[in-house]
Design a protein around this motif. Sequence first.
Motif, PDB file in Angstrom:
ATOM      1  N   PHE A  44       0.829  -1.205   0.000  1.00  0.00           N
ATOM      2  CA  PHE A  44       0.000   0.000   0.000  1.00  0.00           C
ATOM      3  C   PHE A  44       0.866   1.259   0.000  1.00  0.00           C
ATOM      4  O   PHE A  44       0.575   2.233  -0.696  1.00  0.00           O
ATOM      5  CB  PHE A  44      -0.918   0.005   1.219  1.00  0.00           C
ATOM      6  CG  PHE A  44      -1.782   1.239   1.322  1.00  0.00           C
ATOM      7  CD1 PHE A  44      -2.862   1.414   0.472  1.00  0.00           C
ATOM      8  CD2 PHE A  44      -1.507   2.219   2.255  1.00  0.00           C
ATOM      9  CE1 PHE A  44      -3.653   2.556   0.546  1.00  0.00           C
ATOM     10  CE2 PHE A  44      -2.293   3.364   2.348  1.00  0.00           C
ATOM     11  CZ  PHE A  44      -3.372   3.528   1.489  1.00  0.00           C
ATOM     12  N   LYS A  45       1.953   1.219   0.767  1.00  0.00           N
ATOM     13  CA  LYS A  45       2.817   2.388   0.886  1.00  0.00           C
ATOM     14  C   LYS A  45       3.495   2.753  -0.428  1.00  0.00           C
ATOM     15  O   LYS A  45       3.579   3.935  -0.807  1.00  0.00           O
ATOM     16  CB  LYS A  45       3.879   2.135   1.962  1.00  0.00           C
ATOM     17  CG  LYS A  45       4.874   3.283   2.136  1.00  0.00           C
ATOM     18  CD  LYS A  45       5.879   2.944   3.233  1.00  0.00           C
ATOM     19  CE  LYS A  45       6.890   4.083   3.416  1.00  0.00           C
ATOM     20  NZ  LYS A  45       7.899   3.763   4.473  1.00  0.00           N
ATOM     21  N   TYR A  46       3.983   1.752  -1.145  1.00  0.00           N
ATOM     22  CA  TYR A  46       4.793   2.016  -2.324  1.00  0.00           C
ATOM     23  C   TYR A  46       4.049   1.887  -3.656  1.00  0.00           C
ATOM     24  O   TYR A  46       4.423   2.535  -4.631  1.00  0.00           O
ATOM     25  CB  TYR A  46       6.006   1.092  -2.346  1.00  0.00           C
ATOM     26  CG  TYR A  46       6.995   1.374  -1.245  1.00  0.00           C
ATOM     27  CD1 TYR A  46       7.709   2.562  -1.227  1.00  0.00           C
ATOM     28  CD2 TYR A  46       7.202   0.462  -0.222  1.00  0.00           C
ATOM     29  CE1 TYR A  46       8.615   2.831  -0.211  1.00  0.00           C
ATOM     30  CE2 TYR A  46       8.105   0.716   0.800  1.00  0.00           C
ATOM     31  CZ  TYR A  46       8.806   1.908   0.799  1.00  0.00           C
ATOM     32  OH  TYR A  46       9.696   2.177   1.807  1.00  0.00           O
ATOM     33  N   ALA A  47       3.024   1.051  -3.716  1.00  0.00           N
ATOM     34  CA  ALA A  47       2.375   0.799  -5.003  1.00  0.00           C
ATOM     35  C   ALA A  47       1.403   1.902  -5.398  1.00  0.00           C
ATOM     36  O   ALA A  47       1.106   2.075  -6.586  1.00  0.00           O
ATOM     37  CB  ALA A  47       1.661  -0.546  -4.991  1.00  0.00           C
ATOM     38  N   GLY A  48       0.878   2.626  -4.436  1.00  0.00           N
ATOM     39  CA  GLY A  48       0.018   3.756  -4.742  1.00  0.00           C
ATOM     40  C   GLY A  48      -1.335   3.390  -5.316  1.00  0.00           C
ATOM     41  O   GLY A  48      -2.013   4.227  -5.893  1.00  0.00           O
ATOM     42  N   CYS A  49      -1.757   2.127  -5.166  1.00  0.00           N
ATOM     43  CA  CYS A  49      -3.060   1.741  -5.689  1.00  0.00           C
ATOM     44  C   CYS A  49      -4.163   2.119  -4.700  1.00  0.00           C
ATOM     45  O   CYS A  49      -3.903   2.375  -3.523  1.00  0.00           O
ATOM     46  CB  CYS A  49      -3.108   0.247  -5.999  1.00  0.00           C
ATOM     47  SG  CYS A  49      -2.603  -0.815  -4.650  1.00  0.00           S
ATOM     48  N   SER A  50      -5.387   2.154  -5.171  1.00  0.00           N
ATOM     49  CA  SER A  50      -6.506   2.568  -4.337  1.00  0.00           C
ATOM     50  C   SER A  50      -6.802   1.519  -3.268  1.00  0.00           C
ATOM     51  O   SER A  50      -6.529   0.331  -3.451  1.00  0.00           O
ATOM     52  CB  SER A  50      -7.747   2.766  -5.204  1.00  0.00           C
ATOM     53  OG  SER A  50      -8.131   1.540  -5.814  1.00  0.00           O
ATOM     54  N   PRO A  51      -7.382   1.914  -2.122  1.00  0.00           N
ATOM     55  CA  PRO A  51      -7.748   0.953  -1.076  1.00  0.00           C
ATOM     56  C   PRO A  51      -8.696  -0.127  -1.586  1.00  0.00           C
ATOM     57  O   PRO A  51      -8.586  -1.297  -1.207  1.00  0.00           O
ATOM     58  CB  PRO A  51      -8.410   1.836  -0.014  1.00  0.00           C
ATOM     59  CG  PRO A  51      -7.779   3.172  -0.191  1.00  0.00           C
ATOM     60  CD  PRO A  51      -7.590   3.316  -1.674  1.00  0.00           C
ATOM     61  N   SER A  52      -9.645   0.261  -2.460  1.00  0.00           N
ATOM     62  CA  SER A  52     -10.594  -0.723  -2.978  1.00  0.00           C
ATOM     63  C   SER A  52      -9.896  -1.788  -3.814  1.00  0.00           C
ATOM     64  O   SER A  52     -10.401  -2.903  -3.971  1.00  0.00           O
ATOM     65  CB  SER A  52     -11.680  -0.044  -3.806  1.00  0.00           C
ATOM     66  OG  SER A  52     -11.122   0.651  -4.895  1.00  0.00           O
ATOM     67  N   CYS A  53      -8.707  -1.459  -4.324  1.00  0.00           N
ATOM     68  CA  CYS A  53      -7.920  -2.415  -5.097  1.00  0.00           C
ATOM     69  C   CYS A  53      -7.583  -3.644  -4.249  1.00  0.00           C
ATOM     70  O   CYS A  53      -7.526  -4.764  -4.756  1.00  0.00           O
ATOM     71  CB  CYS A  53      -6.654  -1.740  -5.591  1.00  0.00           C
ATOM     72  SG  CYS A  53      -5.535  -2.799  -6.511  1.00  0.00           S
ATOM     73  N   PHE A  54      -7.386  -3.454  -2.944  1.00  0.00           N
ATOM     74  CA  PHE A  54      -7.029  -4.568  -2.063  1.00  0.00           C
ATOM     75  C   PHE A  54      -8.210  -5.511  -1.849  1.00  0.00           C
ATOM     76  O   PHE A  54      -8.022  -6.722  -1.709  1.00  0.00           O
ATOM     77  CB  PHE A  54      -6.503  -4.038  -0.730  1.00  0.00           C
ATOM     78  CG  PHE A  54      -5.110  -3.482  -0.824  1.00  0.00           C
ATOM     79  CD1 PHE A  54      -4.004  -4.266  -0.543  1.00  0.00           C
ATOM     80  CD2 PHE A  54      -4.903  -2.176  -1.236  1.00  0.00           C
ATOM     81  CE1 PHE A  54      -2.719  -3.772  -0.659  1.00  0.00           C
ATOM     82  CE2 PHE A  54      -3.619  -1.658  -1.351  1.00  0.00           C
ATOM     83  CZ  PHE A  54      -2.526  -2.457  -1.067  1.00  0.00           C
ATOM     84  N   LEU A  55      -9.419  -4.956  -1.825  1.00  0.00           N
ATOM     85  CA  LEU A  55     -10.584  -5.827  -1.704  1.00  0.00           C
ATOM     86  C   LEU A  55     -10.785  -6.619  -2.990  1.00  0.00           C
ATOM     87  O   LEU A  55     -11.100  -7.812  -2.955  1.00  0.00           O
ATOM     88  CB  LEU A  55     -11.843  -5.019  -1.391  1.00  0.00           C
ATOM     89  CG  LEU A  55     -13.118  -5.861  -1.211  1.00  0.00           C
ATOM     90  CD1 LEU A  55     -12.929  -6.890  -0.092  1.00  0.00           C
ATOM     91  CD2 LEU A  55     -14.320  -4.982  -0.923  1.00  0.00           C
ATOM     92  N   VAL A  56     -10.579  -5.968  -4.125  1.00  0.00           N
ATOM     93  CA  VAL A  56     -10.682  -6.666  -5.405  1.00  0.00           C
ATOM     94  C   VAL A  56      -9.623  -7.770  -5.482  1.00  0.00           C
ATOM     95  O   VAL A  56      -9.897  -8.881  -5.938  1.00  0.00           O
ATOM     96  CB  VAL A  56     -10.518  -5.687  -6.581  1.00  0.00           C
ATOM     97  CG1 VAL A  56     -10.475  -6.433  -7.912  1.00  0.00           C
ATOM     98  CG2 VAL A  56     -11.665  -4.671  -6.589  1.00  0.00           C
ATOM     99  N   ALA A  57      -8.420  -7.472  -4.998  1.00  0.00           N
ATOM    100  CA  ALA A  57      -7.352  -8.476  -4.970  1.00  0.00           C
ATOM    101  C   ALA A  57      -7.753  -9.663  -4.098  1.00  0.00           C
ATOM    102  O   ALA A  57      -7.487 -10.825  -4.440  1.00  0.00           O
ATOM    103  CB  ALA A  57      -6.053  -7.851  -4.449  1.00  0.00           C
TER     104      ALA A  57
END
Length: 218
Positions: A83-96
């Motif tokens: 999360f710190k370095y990739a800069g993707c959205s928080p919702s991206c983690f739920l999709v993952a």
Amino acid sequence: MGTPAIDTSGVDSDIYSALGFKELGKGVVGTPRILSLLSSLLEKSVEKNETESETVNFKDDVAIFHGLRAPTISIQHYIDRIFKYAGCSPSCFLVAYIYVDRFVQQTDVHLTSLNVHRLLITSVLVAAKFGDDAFFNNAYYARVGGVSTAELNRLEMSFLFSLDFRLQVTVNTFQRYCSQLQKESLDVHQIERPIRACGIKDTWQSKSDKKCATTILR
């Protein structure tokens, strides 16, 4: 950097906010709660699977995600690092997380300390590419995840073929997973079907981060 492309207008705003996806229009503040919830669920699944593996011999049909030894970095710290370095959205983690859930159902793979980190970095990479409006390339994600670019390329292809390229996540599916996680966080109900428990700058913040970038996963 990562503004989600998925339409979350149909998601309950209270649940969406409670999970830390956004502060009701003010943008992401601090570390989203979704990260700690996901790490907790994954840790529980890994612990349960490894306990069961002592009596049951699990067959791993997707050995490419299987490392030689467990990384020293915890699941929580690994997710925080991404999360710190990739800069993707928080919702991206739920999709993952949804993708990993689909992956283990499709392949019958069990999450363990030897494969969970590779599945995490791969699923977040795929989720960012599919759902966010901007994302870093595989070489950058490889540095973040502590693997070589060549290995991450292989992991991505194996992951996509295992999912039959089914990457679409509907609003209803997103809502359902949000609700399950919210219930889990409130300790009211267990998640209905737990996983097999059954632009930021393209630079590193410190020399120590750069030094360990490609040595996390073996």
